[in-house]
Write an enzyme that holds these catalytic residues in place. Sequence first.
Site, short mmCIF file in Angstrom:
data_model
loop_
_atom_site.label_atom_id
_atom_site.label_comp_id
_atom_site.label_asym_id
_atom_site.label_seq_id
_atom_site.Cartn_x
_atom_site.Cartn_y
_atom_site.Cartn_z
N LYS A 76 0.87 -1.19 0.00
CA LYS A 76 0.00 0.00 0.00
C LYS A 76 0.90 1.23 0.00
O LYS A 76 1.93 1.26 0.69
CB LYS A 76 -0.90 -0.04 1.24
CG LYS A 76 -1.90 1.12 1.32
CD LYS A 76 -2.80 1.00 2.57
CE LYS A 76 -3.86 2.08 2.63
NZ LYS A 76 -4.73 1.96 3.82
N SER A 151 -9.77 2.07 2.83
CA SER A 151 -8.85 2.81 1.99
C SER A 151 -7.82 1.95 1.27
O SER A 151 -7.20 2.41 0.32
CB SER A 151 -8.11 3.85 2.84
OG SER A 151 -7.28 3.25 3.79
N SER A 175 -10.06 -0.22 7.10
CA SER A 175 -9.47 -0.14 5.76
C SER A 175 -8.73 -1.37 5.24
O SER A 175 -8.33 -1.39 4.08
CB SER A 175 -8.54 1.06 5.67
OG SER A 175 -9.30 2.21 5.45
N1 GLN Z 1 -13.26 4.64 6.22
C1 GLN Z 1 -12.66 5.09 7.45
C2 GLN Z 1 -12.18 6.52 7.27
O1 GLN Z 1 -12.43 7.06 6.26
C3 GLN Z 1 -11.52 4.18 7.85
C4 GLN Z 1 -10.31 4.39 7.02
C5 GLN Z 1 -9.17 3.53 7.47
O2 GLN Z 1 -9.33 2.51 8.13
N2 GLN Z 1 -7.97 3.97 7.10
O3 GLN Z 1 -11.58 7.10 8.11
#
Ligand code: GLN
Length: 486
Positions: A76, A151, A175
């Site tokens: 990532k 994400s 995410s």
């Molecule tokens: N969807 C959540 C956010 O937007 C979690 C994102 C994540 O786990 N990095 O913060």
Amino acid sequence: MFQLGIAETARQLAARAFSAVELTQHFLDRIRRHNARLNAIITLDEARSLAAARTADEHIARGKAGSLTGIPILHKDIFCANGWRTACGSRMLENFVAPYDAHVVSRLEAAGTVILGKTNMDEFAMGSSNETSWFGPVRNPWRTSAVPGGSSGGSAAAVAARLALAATGTDTGGSIRQPAALSGVCGLKPTYGVASRYGMIAFASSLDQAGPIATSAQDLALMLNAMAGFDARDSTSLERAAEDYARDLERPLRGLRIGLPKEFFSDAVQPEVAAAVEAAIGEYRRLGATSVEVSLPNMHLSIPVYYVLAPAEASSNLARYDGVRYGYRADAFDDLVDMYERTRAEGFGAEVKRRIMIGTYVLSHGYYDAYYLKAQKIRRLIATDFARAFEQCDVIMGPTSPTTAFELGSRTSDPVQMYLSDIYTIAVNLAGLPGLSIPAGFDAAGLPVGLQSIGNYFAEARLLNVAHQYQRATDWHRRVPADFAG
Ligand code: GLN
């Protein structure tokens, strides 16, 4: 070759069925053929990947192979990898080449992995659909008009399309697990502190945790064996004896107590998701498990609490992007303050700015007690809910996401609707617990459903055992999206 999984690939590499160079070339060819449709991988360096594969072959020839020698993976783009562009989904870091390795990257390199490239992601890991990326959205390999989740959407889509054997991800509120669910692959968020955050670009430091995405629980275990471990450079890294996360894979499930939180099985769940999860629990009963209803009475507060705490931490972490030492700097400006303002106005996208504004607001004098401090107290209550539930069960199960993958653009105009995508994952981060998502069926449109399992602190080996036993009895995790099967 792309269907073998890590364990079998490692065996065949050792038996010289193919070389690491041939294997790497095979995946690079697949990426060249398939990635344009997905936009999952945003940085490649073929010469460098092949050089790493040649080194792996030398190690194999000299009998010096590690557990993952020659295994091609993706990172990532939130992980700094020495010499690789590390953009974190943002214009702010569009041209940033990391001068050092994240701990997770160096651990995987020491285990012998070959880096194929870096994966697309929501900007600074803020999002549930991979649509906030400066590099454009990622598409779901099961249906390219749908999102892959976020994400870590690039990592999940790439593994689903078999463009790598595994990938790294990070999970602040879901995410790893949510994109794994929406893309039909496996993803594990470890207990907070198990993997070092050093060199992992910070979003919300008290929640961020690195973990693997792969096609089976067994492969997650092999990846986690390399990724986990104490690192003095991260003050929240835990000093614990090394574990073999694959040690319990073959343990029978007889006597396993599954807790089913009543809050996870409401009308909010898409009926086909509920049906697939219930069928999976039926399979667990056949494997010897029993189930008990439990309750997480404060779970409904997890989204509001998270959207106070995560932006608060993000507003502080993102203060470093000021155009001075590295990253984007506005072309034209009048003075220093104007340079800061233009740099941040132009370098950050809309979702990141929204979080910075919320975070700055909740931390400001006069609101701190009402929002930030209150949220910290509820965070503790949520952790206590889980502790109570684990008095009655060994593992908690439910859906990873209330719905299967949604269409691109369908939630972008309504942030709250987007935030609700993580309703079943966020509480796990607030409590610091380990959680895992595995494929457990499909909806009528052929989109994958994820089953979430949550364990007590440091129960990763048990969660992987529970997932592996299910995967011995079922084959959901072996399905490959039709367009990427050749
Ligand atoms: N969807 C959540 C956010 O937007 C979690 C994102 C994540 O786990 N990095 O913060």
